[in-house]
Scaffold this motif. Structure first.
Motif, PDB file in Angstrom:
ATOM      1  N   LEU A  63       0.827  -1.204   0.000  1.00 56.20           N
ATOM      2  CA  LEU A  63       0.000   0.000   0.000  1.00 56.20           C
ATOM      3  C   LEU A  63       0.858   1.250   0.000  1.00 56.20           C
ATOM      4  O   LEU A  63       0.630   2.186  -0.776  1.00 56.20           O
ATOM      5  N   ARG A  66       2.382   1.832  -3.243  1.00 56.90           N
ATOM      6  CA  ARG A  66       1.367   1.958  -4.303  1.00 56.90           C
ATOM      7  C   ARG A  66       1.382   0.771  -5.258  1.00 56.90           C
ATOM      8  O   ARG A  66       1.242   0.924  -6.471  1.00 56.90           O
ATOM      9  N   ILE A  70      -6.741  -2.809  -6.036  1.00 55.43           N
ATOM     10  CA  ILE A  70      -7.956  -2.230  -5.473  1.00 55.43           C
ATOM     11  C   ILE A  70      -8.777  -3.268  -4.704  1.00 55.43           C
ATOM     12  O   ILE A  70      -9.360  -2.956  -3.669  1.00 55.43           O
ATOM     13  N   TYR A  73      -7.180  -3.718  -1.327  1.00 58.13           N
ATOM     14  CA  TYR A  73      -7.381  -2.504  -0.536  1.00 58.13           C
ATOM     15  C   TYR A  73      -8.799  -2.470   0.032  1.00 58.13           C
ATOM     16  O   TYR A  73      -8.996  -2.204   1.221  1.00 58.13           O
ATOM     17  N   HIS A 169     -17.153   2.940  -2.387  1.00 52.73           N
ATOM     18  CA  HIS A 169     -16.563   1.759  -3.018  1.00 52.73           C
ATOM     19  C   HIS A 169     -17.597   0.668  -3.296  1.00 52.73           C
ATOM     20  O   HIS A 169     -17.235  -0.438  -3.708  1.00 52.73           O
ATOM     21  N   VAL A 265      -2.705   6.407  -0.425  1.00 49.34           N
ATOM     22  CA  VAL A 265      -3.884   6.896  -1.150  1.00 49.34           C
ATOM     23  C   VAL A 265      -3.807   8.376  -1.509  1.00 49.34           C
ATOM     24  O   VAL A 265      -4.438   8.811  -2.473  1.00 49.34           O
ATOM     25  N   LEU A 274      -2.965  12.120  -5.139  1.00 53.64           N
ATOM     26  CA  LEU A 274      -3.989  11.108  -4.985  1.00 53.64           C
ATOM     27  C   LEU A 274      -3.672   9.903  -5.860  1.00 53.64           C
ATOM     28  O   LEU A 274      -3.159  10.040  -6.968  1.00 53.64           O
ATOM     29  N   ASN A 275      -3.970   8.737  -5.328  1.00 55.32           N
ATOM     30  CA  ASN A 275      -3.794   7.491  -6.071  1.00 55.32           C
ATOM     31  C   ASN A 275      -5.121   7.203  -6.780  1.00 55.32           C
ATOM     32  O   ASN A 275      -6.077   6.750  -6.144  1.00 55.32           O
ATOM     33  N   LEU A 278      -7.073   3.848  -6.184  1.00 64.00           N
ATOM     34  CA  LEU A 278      -7.662   3.582  -4.874  1.00 64.00           C
ATOM     35  C   LEU A 278      -8.614   4.678  -4.417  1.00 64.00           C
ATOM     36  O   LEU A 278      -9.272   4.530  -3.383  1.00 64.00           O
ATOM     37  N   VAL A 279      -8.680   5.780  -5.166  1.00 65.12           N
ATOM     38  CA  VAL A 279      -9.552   6.906  -4.806  1.00 65.12           C
ATOM     39  C   VAL A 279     -10.520   7.140  -5.965  1.00 65.12           C
ATOM     40  O   VAL A 279     -10.301   8.005  -6.817  1.00 65.12           O
ATOM     41  N   ILE A 294     -11.563   8.954   1.145  1.00 65.66           N
ATOM     42  CA  ILE A 294     -10.380   8.929   2.012  1.00 65.66           C
ATOM     43  C   ILE A 294     -10.495   9.924   3.166  1.00 65.66           C
ATOM     44  O   ILE A 294      -9.531  10.183   3.868  1.00 65.66           O
TER      45      ILE A 294
END
Length: 349
Positions: A63, A66, A70, A73, A169, A265, A274-275, A278-279, A294
């Motif tokens: 994590l 990176r 997903i 996560y 999500h 993230v 920002l990733n 994952l966001v 987040i």
């Protein structure tokens, strides 16, 4: 779960405590009182130790770098949900142990009402009761109760943020938590005590725990949720011993989120980024605002927009424990129980 005080301190606790005392000596702050009564500092040092262990495991490393998919996560923060809301359940139960309640009929009645409300499914109601409780505590000059009521209101708001993250999500948090609750509550309390002990024993022997039967729920999550609620409800466990467990989780969470989760993230303090994988709501969030997916992590990161408040909680929590856990037997019991909880925390991945 009160049998813990019959045994010696775990090796990790003895080691970390000795190191913190040695550091205090080097800093010129060491006294006999510091050795015996600085429980808050020692608990913070234990949180540091166990978060270091957690940071080095595979999922947090992926994590942070990176590389985490997903699906992994989502699985990670979904299985954390029962602990997040379980934290508040333990906090509510711990409030019943405050001696100040004996001096206020109004506060006592309000706390009894609060205990009858499902704090997960009726979060707003509990939040409103916490506001009323804080008002009564302020009027009647009950400092500890006032502080705890304020914290509970904030933690209920944090729980709402966590649920919104799950919803972004596409995760059905109600179905997940209901299944978790039904499974755990379906096991008699005495058996849960035994299974929790088995999980702890396995972890201390560096084995993968497999005590709770016929379940896909993580063993450490099942154990830690039971441990927190059981300790908070145990009349033999003093109020500040119970609060030390809540504080230890808060200490550990801020470290874990700041050093691993938020960088994964949202980027680091020096390189915010920002990733997008994952966001999922990064593109629909207004410039300068924190995406809802987040926001809970932002509130618990040292360099998040909302992190300053959480850092104050950590500081005040450490000072509160330093002031109120001073008897040697209380310090040892707090450290022993905190070691159990943080060991379970560090096994979640």
């Amino acid at each position: 779960m009160s049998e813990a005080k019959e045994h010696a301190l775990p090796l990790a606790t003895e080691t970390v405590t000795a190191q913190s005392i040695q550091t205090a000596r080097k800093d010129g702050k060491y006294t006999r009182q510091a050795q015996e009564s600085r429980a808050g500092d020692q608990i913070d040092a234990l949180a540091r130790y166990y978060v270091n262990q957690w940071n080095a495991t595979a999922l947090p490393t992926a994590l942070r770098e990176r590389r985490l998919a997903i699906t992994e996560y989502r699985h990670f923060f979904t299985k954390m949900y029962p602990l997040v809301v379980g934290f508040n359940g333990g906090l509510i139960q711990s409030i019943t142990k405050i001696e100040e309640l004996q001096h206020s009929v109004r506060a006592c009645e309000l706390v009894k009402e609060m205990q009858q409300v499902d704090h997960v499914r009726n979060s707003n109601r509990v939040g409103k009761l916490a506001v009323q409780l804080r008002t009564i505590a302020r009027e009647e000059r009950l400092a500890t109760l006032r502080a705890l009521a304020g914290q509970l209101k904030e933690e209920q708001e944090h729980n709402d943020l966590y649920r919104k993250m799950l919803e972004v999500h596409g995760i059905d948090h109600e179905a997940y938590y209901t299944a978790f609750e039904l499974y755990l509550n379906g096991i008699p309390i005495g058996e849960r005590d035994h299974l929790t002990h088995e999980v702890l024993s396995a972890l201390r022997e560096a084995h993968t725990p497999d005590a709770f039967p016929n379940t896909s729920f993580p063993q450490p999550i099942l154990a830690i949720c039971h441990y927190l609620q059981r300790t908070a409800a145990d009349p033999a466990v003093k109020f500040f011993i119970s609060i030390s467990l809540q504080s230890s989780i808060e200490f550990a969470l801020v470290k874990a989120v700041s050093e691993t989760i938020f960088p994964g993230v949202a980027g680091t303090r020096d390189q915010p980024q920002l990733n997008p994988e994952l966001v999922p709501d990064a593109d629909v969030t207004e410039a300068g605002a924190v995406p809802l997916s987040i926001k809970w992590f932002d509130e618990h990161a040292e360099y998040g927009q909302g992190g300053r408040t959480e850092l104050q909680h950590v500081k005040h929590g450490r000072e509160l424990l330093n002031r109120n856990i001073q008897e040697e037997t209380d310090v040892r019991e707090a450290l022993r129980r905190v070691d159990d909880v943080l060991l379970l925390f560090s096994a979640i991945s």
